[in-house]
Write a protein that holds these residues in place. Structure first.
Motif, short mmCIF file in Angstrom:
data_model
loop_
_atom_site.label_atom_id
_atom_site.label_comp_id
_atom_site.label_asym_id
_atom_site.label_seq_id
_atom_site.Cartn_x
_atom_site.Cartn_y
_atom_site.Cartn_z
N UNK A 27 0.82 -1.20 0.00
CA UNK A 27 0.00 0.00 0.00
C UNK A 27 0.85 1.25 0.00
N UNK A 28 0.18 2.37 -0.12
CA UNK A 28 0.84 3.68 -0.02
C UNK A 28 0.07 4.51 1.00
N UNK A 29 0.81 5.18 1.87
CA UNK A 29 0.16 5.97 2.91
C UNK A 29 1.08 7.00 3.51
N UNK A 217 -0.26 0.75 -8.94
CA UNK A 217 1.15 0.78 -8.51
C UNK A 217 1.92 1.87 -9.25
N UNK A 218 1.67 2.01 -10.53
CA UNK A 218 2.33 3.07 -11.32
C UNK A 218 1.94 4.44 -10.79
N UNK A 219 0.66 4.63 -10.54
CA UNK A 219 0.16 5.92 -10.06
C UNK A 219 0.75 6.25 -8.69
N UNK A 220 0.83 5.24 -7.82
CA UNK A 220 1.38 5.46 -6.48
C UNK A 220 2.86 5.83 -6.55
N UNK A 225 4.14 9.33 -4.96
CA UNK A 225 5.45 9.36 -4.30
C UNK A 225 6.42 10.29 -5.01
N UNK A 226 6.51 10.17 -6.33
CA UNK A 226 7.47 10.99 -7.07
C UNK A 226 7.17 12.47 -6.96
N UNK A 239 -2.60 13.30 -8.71
CA UNK A 239 -2.48 11.86 -8.47
C UNK A 239 -3.47 11.38 -7.42
N UNK A 240 -3.74 12.20 -6.42
CA UNK A 240 -4.71 11.82 -5.39
C UNK A 240 -6.12 11.75 -5.97
N UNK A 241 -6.46 12.73 -6.79
CA UNK A 241 -7.78 12.70 -7.43
C UNK A 241 -7.92 11.50 -8.36
N UNK A 242 -6.83 11.16 -9.07
CA UNK A 242 -6.87 10.00 -9.95
C UNK A 242 -6.94 8.69 -9.16
N UNK A 243 -6.34 8.67 -7.98
CA UNK A 243 -6.35 7.47 -7.14
C UNK A 243 -7.77 7.07 -6.77
N UNK A 244 -8.65 8.06 -6.58
CA UNK A 244 -10.03 7.74 -6.21
C UNK A 244 -10.76 7.00 -7.33
#
Length: 318
Positions: A27-29, A217-220, A225-226, A239-244
């Motif tokens: 995960x990413x957090x 995983x690519x998005x994270x 992260x990047x 990226x956060x909006x796309x994660x949803x």
């Protein structure tokens, strides 16, 4: 008197929820901290936990008390620990409160007994981090983290509460997080998803399609992260909006019809990004002026608002 400032975490997304020969879960957090949340501890004949203000699940504290008592016995510690949890504590709202408070109480038990113990041993005793390694790692190290997950064992994906891992997920990638402004809303009316409800969710929705896990995983990695590492606020928010919109996160959001409404409500008010932490019901958002956003919300928006700071240190022992 021992004092520990307790960090919580935003769980941005689970990543490897597909059928895989390598790693599962992961995960990413992000570690966050509220200055009002800390514990005070001192030696005592037995182990006691008191809450200064409010706790929405007192039964969770009783589980921790029993763990403290069994740990004292197993490690032949001389004293128990009397703990005062300062502030208000919301369990099962997606902020990793159970993991953070459990680790903090266990650490307080050993410190008040003048006993040293490794981070890994504390994690093992806590029996936390069975699915995602975010909370167990952010507690000690802070920052924005992608964890390594666990080795695939051809068993079904399950929530952390149903797994007692022999090997815990390590930090795969980490960076200090910029001091961007963050706000968190916890609705007053909440639909809790944990234990059996969470298990049913995992059984129904796992494994997810491989291409969806690859994109998450690519998005994270190259999005969230990047951009944080590069101090690129606009790209991070994108990226956060796309994660949803990713497969797993969409499924988490869909468990409560109000999640999307609340996220869209914040976006309509002009926040830079918004999302749900884990299953929620906590909604987080980043904005250059979070308090202005809250002022714009109407009385019909029934929620508790909390200001959090970014935590790049992990827990703070005073």
């Amino acid at each position: 008197m021992l004092k520990i400032k307790i960090p919580q975490r935003l769980h941005i997304n689970l990543l490897s929820m597909h059928s895989c020969d390598y790693r599962k879960n992961s995960g990413i957090g992000l570690a966050i901290i509220n200055k009002e949340l800390f514990l005070e501890a001192k030696i005592h004949s037995t182990s006691i936990i008191e809450v200064e203000n409010y706790c929405n699940h007192p039964e969770r504290l009783q589980i921790i008390i029993e763990l403290l008592k069994s740990t004292k016995k197993k490690y032949k510690l001389e004293y128990g620990v009397k703990i005062k949890l300062c502030g208000s504590y919301f369990f099962h709202v997606g902020l990793g409160t159970s993991t953070a408070v459990t680790l903090a109480c266990l650490e307080a038990l050993f410190l008040t007994n003048n006993k040293t113990i490794t981070d890994n041993e504390l994690i093992k005793i806590s029996e936390r981090g069975g699915t995602s390694g975010i909370g167990i790692n952010t507690y000690f190290h802070g920052g924005l983290i992608i964890d390594s997950g666990t080795k695939s064992n051809n068993q079904k994906h399950k929530p952390s509460s149903y797994i007692k891992p022999k090997v815990h997920s390590k930090i795969l990638a980490k960076c200090n997080f910029p001091n961007w402004n963050l706000g968190i809303l916890i609705p007053n009316e909440r639909d809790y998803i944990y234990d059996e409800k969470e298990l049913i969710f995992f059984e129904k929705n796992c494994p997810i399609p491989k291409d969806e896990a690859y994109f998450a995983s690519y998005l994270a990695t190259f999005g969230t992260l990047a951009s944080a590492k590069d101090n690129d606020y606009e790209l991070f928010c994108h990226s956060i909006n796309e994660t949803q919109k990713t497969y797993w996160k969409r499924k988490e959001i869909s468990q409560n019809k109000f999640n999307n409404l609340r996220i869209n409500r914040l976006l309509s008010l002009g926040v830079d990004c918004a999302g749900i932490s884990s299953f929620g019901n906590s909604i987080y958002f980043f904005d250059r002026d979070p308090e202005d956003v809250i002022r714009k919300m109407s009385t019909e928006d029934d929620f508790l608002y909390f200001e959090y700071d970014i935590c790049n240190s992990g827990r703070i022992i005073c």
